[in-house]
Motif scaffolding. Structure first.
Motif, mmCIF file in Angstrom:
data_model
loop_
_atom_site.group_PDB
_atom_site.id
_atom_site.type_symbol
_atom_site.label_atom_id
_atom_site.label_comp_id
_atom_site.label_asym_id
_atom_site.label_seq_id
_atom_site.Cartn_x
_atom_site.Cartn_y
_atom_site.Cartn_z
ATOM 1 N N GLY A 115 0.867 -1.124 0.133
ATOM 2 C CA GLY A 115 -0.009 0.043 -0.143
ATOM 3 C C GLY A 115 0.773 1.308 0.199
ATOM 4 O O GLY A 115 0.394 2.457 -0.165
ATOM 5 N N MET A 116 2.315 1.309 0.170
ATOM 6 C CA MET A 116 3.071 2.072 0.347
ATOM 7 C C MET A 116 3.919 2.191 -0.974
ATOM 8 O O MET A 116 4.388 1.221 -1.430
ATOM 9 C CB MET A 116 3.815 2.137 1.511
ATOM 10 N N VAL A 117 4.227 3.623 -1.451
ATOM 11 C CA VAL A 117 5.489 3.480 -2.324
ATOM 12 C C VAL A 117 6.238 4.733 -1.678
ATOM 13 O O VAL A 117 6.056 5.621 -0.891
ATOM 14 C CB VAL A 117 4.666 4.331 -3.464
ATOM 15 N N ALA A 118 7.683 4.715 -2.159
ATOM 16 C CA ALA A 118 8.875 5.427 -1.844
ATOM 17 C C ALA A 118 9.567 5.963 -2.978
ATOM 18 O O ALA A 118 9.882 5.016 -3.710
ATOM 19 C CB ALA A 118 9.665 4.700 -0.753
ATOM 20 N N CYS A 119 9.791 7.195 -3.005
ATOM 21 C CA CYS A 119 10.495 7.801 -4.148
ATOM 22 C C CYS A 119 11.346 8.811 -3.610
ATOM 23 O O CYS A 119 11.034 9.769 -3.118
ATOM 24 C CB CYS A 119 9.279 8.137 -5.321
ATOM 25 N N HIS A 120 12.454 8.979 -4.211
ATOM 26 C CA HIS A 120 13.370 10.056 -4.029
ATOM 27 C C HIS A 120 13.811 10.729 -4.993
ATOM 28 O O HIS A 120 14.435 10.190 -6.103
ATOM 29 C CB HIS A 120 14.792 9.304 -2.963
ATOM 30 N N ALA A 121 13.728 12.167 -5.055
ATOM 31 C CA ALA A 121 14.208 12.800 -6.267
ATOM 32 C C ALA A 121 15.694 13.246 -6.095
ATOM 33 O O ALA A 121 16.364 13.332 -5.018
ATOM 34 C CB ALA A 121 13.520 14.172 -6.173
ATOM 35 N N ASP A 145 9.340 9.722 1.060
ATOM 36 C CA ASP A 145 10.764 9.629 0.732
ATOM 37 C C ASP A 145 11.864 9.079 1.245
ATOM 38 O O ASP A 145 11.871 9.237 2.552
ATOM 39 C CB ASP A 145 11.192 11.610 0.636
ATOM 40 N N PRO A 146 12.125 7.915 1.022
ATOM 41 C CA PRO A 146 13.229 6.940 1.545
ATOM 42 C C PRO A 146 14.551 7.481 1.588
ATOM 43 O O PRO A 146 15.350 6.861 2.230
ATOM 44 C CB PRO A 146 13.174 5.795 0.709
ATOM 45 N N GLY A 147 14.744 8.859 0.803
ATOM 46 C CA GLY A 147 16.406 9.219 0.552
ATOM 47 C C GLY A 147 17.022 8.426 -0.089
ATOM 48 O O GLY A 147 16.386 7.475 -0.886
ATOM 49 N N PRO A 148 18.193 8.514 -0.452
ATOM 50 C CA PRO A 148 18.959 7.709 -1.295
ATOM 51 C C PRO A 148 19.127 6.335 -1.152
ATOM 52 O O PRO A 148 19.207 5.951 0.169
ATOM 53 C CB PRO A 148 20.248 8.376 -1.269
ATOM 54 N N VAL A 149 18.861 5.237 -1.865
ATOM 55 C CA VAL A 149 18.900 3.964 -1.790
ATOM 56 C C VAL A 149 20.267 3.522 -2.048
ATOM 57 O O VAL A 149 20.873 3.752 -3.287
ATOM 58 C CB VAL A 149 17.992 3.004 -2.680
ATOM 59 N N THR A 150 20.977 2.570 -1.288
ATOM 60 C CA THR A 150 22.118 1.969 -1.635
ATOM 61 C C THR A 150 22.131 0.728 -2.806
ATOM 62 O O THR A 150 23.132 0.370 -3.169
ATOM 63 C CB THR A 150 22.917 1.457 -0.456
ATOM 64 N N GLY A 151 20.979 0.278 -3.141
ATOM 65 C CA GLY A 151 20.955 -0.582 -4.091
ATOM 66 C C GLY A 151 21.063 0.070 -5.343
ATOM 67 O O GLY A 151 20.969 1.285 -5.534
ATOM 68 N N SER A 152 21.368 -0.753 -6.497
ATOM 69 C CA SER A 152 21.666 -0.166 -7.836
ATOM 70 C C SER A 152 20.721 -0.620 -8.922
ATOM 71 O O SER A 152 20.113 -1.891 -8.839
ATOM 72 C CB SER A 152 23.034 -0.568 -8.368
ATOM 73 N N GLU A 153 20.368 0.400 -9.924
ATOM 74 C CA GLU A 153 19.424 -0.194 -10.976
ATOM 75 C C GLU A 153 20.171 0.397 -12.236
ATOM 76 O O GLU A 153 20.721 1.402 -12.247
ATOM 77 C CB GLU A 153 17.985 0.562 -10.720
ATOM 78 N N ASP A 154 19.718 -0.506 -13.443
ATOM 79 C CA ASP A 154 20.307 0.273 -14.669
ATOM 80 C C ASP A 154 19.100 0.569 -15.446
ATOM 81 O O ASP A 154 19.091 1.246 -16.595
ATOM 82 C CB ASP A 154 20.695 -1.067 -15.628
ATOM 83 N N ALA A 155 17.997 1.046 -14.803
ATOM 84 C CA ALA A 155 16.678 1.565 -15.621
ATOM 85 C C ALA A 155 17.174 2.855 -16.090
ATOM 86 O O ALA A 155 16.576 3.485 -16.999
ATOM 87 C CB ALA A 155 15.575 1.549 -14.747
ATOM 88 N N GLY A 156 18.247 3.669 -15.183
ATOM 89 C CA GLY A 156 18.232 5.049 -15.601
ATOM 90 C C GLY A 156 18.989 5.170 -16.881
ATOM 91 O O GLY A 156 18.824 6.199 -17.637
ATOM 92 N N LEU A 157 19.595 4.126 -17.395
ATOM 93 C CA LEU A 157 20.222 4.130 -18.665
ATOM 94 C C LEU A 157 19.165 4.426 -19.829
ATOM 95 O O LEU A 157 19.502 5.138 -20.872
ATOM 96 C CB LEU A 157 20.972 2.865 -19.068
#
Length: 430
Positions: free
Chosen positions: A192-198, A347-359
């Motif tokens: 039910g929750m979503v977390a997003c950091h700009a 807002d969870p703050g920066p996440v130390t996991g990584s993702e290639d979706a930004g490419l």
């Protein structure tokens, strides 16, 4: 962090004038929810490693085509692209990844992995399910939007190669350049929750293989050896000082030795030891500094141990920092917050996991909004939070016990992705 369980009991899915939630967004429920949960459990039971996701890709293609999308398989080796256009308007890229991990599952679920040593321990099966659910809702509600949906089902995220493989295979030349890139990842947060950091939201990763060379000998005569086991052990301990002593307090970095392999039996000192490291950073200068520190320490420990051969370094996976566009986050999360309810977007703050979706965003020069959505039972989460045992009691991604709550997590993910897509797609002329 509290939260409520997303509803899993709403009925049906909308046509042009069908049922919708409080925000007017389409809802997932009834037969569609049951079908999606069955799909999720099937995908979970049959995980496939990076670039070997043939069964998964075939099921994605079959379902997307049945929903009315123009489907192209084999993009970037095993990737699938599904496109649906409806009038003039923006092009919105919706992304999900679908590879699994070399992990032996220990959830005890009735639909646990049937492939020994392979598991959907990061939730990519949930990502596929939620995107397919959103595609179904968006197709049935197409009278409410204008533009093009480009759904990208990406392989090989876990090894950092899938997004670039699809881009190199002409993703944008073949299917159009998007105006925005949207994606999501299930996480150990309450459903039910979503977390997003700009801004810089997911860390850059540099994975290394390091081989340290010693001199083998009989275990009873260590004085005749240069012991690579002791050399590697000293290196692991010394590497723990990189973050604590070489990274400024206001910066973030993580150095993890995830694998140390040496020798075969107890009474033989081997010739070499292999370490595999993961380095996480957000800033390019810090990234350079940490990598240099790691190499300096490895070489230094080899020198101190009397190694006659220099260590060897091999770069493995690499992910750039994923940067969420601030304006895109504000716009997208505003719509998601309306769909999920007050207080359900944080807002969870920066996440130390990584993702290639930004490419995808970088290559298309398009804004990116990538978020986390909850997969954990809210009551279990609240209990662990109150006890201060979240890290111990709530399994996280890559754990052999990671198991999202199927129906509530599907509901959350489909709702978030559908609301986000509708926010960016053009409105019909009235």
């Amino acid at each position: 962090m509290g939260g409520r369980r997303a509803s899993s009991g709403s009925v049906g899915f909308p046509g042009p004038s069908g049922p919708s939630g409080p925000s007017g967004s389409p809802e997932v429920g009834g037969d569609l929810l049951a079908d999606l949960v069955e799909l999720y459990q099937d995908l979970h039971a049959y995980p496939e490693l990076s670039f070997a996701e043939h069964r998964t890709a075939a099921e994605i293609a079959r379902r997307a085509a049945a929903y009315g999308y123009d489907v192209t398989p084999g993009v970037g080796r095993t990737g699938v692209v599904a496109v649906l256009g409806h009038g003039e308007g923006p092009t919105v890229l919706l992304r999900a990844d679908f590879d699994a991990l070399p992990v032996t599952e220990r959830t005890g679920l009735p639909y646990a992995s049937r492939t020994e040593g392979v598991m959907h321990a990061c939730g990519h099966d949930m990502h596929v399910t939620c995107l397919l659910g959103a595609l179904k809702l968006l197709a049935d509600a197409r009278a409410r939007w204008r533009g093009r949906i480009v759904a990208v089902f990406q392989p090989a995220e876990e090894i950092g190669e899938g997004a670039q493989a699809m881009i190199d295979d002409g993703l944008f030349e073949r299917f159009g350049t998007p105006d925005v890139v949207l994606g999501q990842h299930v996480a150990p947060l309450p459903t039910g929750m979503v977390a997003c950091h700009a801004g810089p939201a997911f860390a850059a990763t540099d994975s290394l293989k390091v081989v340290m060379y010693g001199k083998g000998a009989h275990g009873s005569r260590p004085e005749t050896s240069v012991d690579p086991v002791v050399m590697a052990a000293a290196t692991v301990m010394r590497l723990q000082t990189v973050v604590s002593r070489e990274v400024p307090a206001g910066e973030t970095a993580v150095v993890t030795v995830g694998s140390l392999r040496a020798g075969t039996v107890d009474n033989i000192i081997p010739d070499e030891a292999e370490l595999r490291l993961s380095i996480r950073t957000y800033d390019e200068d810090i990234r350079t500094r940490v990598r240099a520190a790691v190499e300096r320490i490895v070489r230094g420990e080899a020198l101190v141990a009397g190694a006659e051969r220099e260590p060897e370094f091999t770069a493995l996976d690499a992910f750039p920092v994923l940067v969420n566009d601030e304006a895109a986050v504000a716009r997208t999360m505003g719509a998601v917050a309306v769909a999920l309810g007050d207080g359900q977007v944080v807002d969870p703050g920066p996440v130390t996991g990584s993702e290639d979706a930004g490419l995808f965003g970088t290559a298309a020069e398009a804004p990116v909004c990538y978020w986390l959505f909850g997969g954990c039972d809210p009551e279990a989460y609240a209990t662990a939070a109150a006890a201060g045992t979240l890290d111990r009691d709530i399994p996280s991604n890559h754990s052999p016990r990671f198991a999202p709550e199927a129906a509530p997590a599907v509901t959350t993910g489909v709702t978030a992705m559908t609301a986000a897509a509708l926010e960016w797609l053009g409105r019909p002329v009235t």
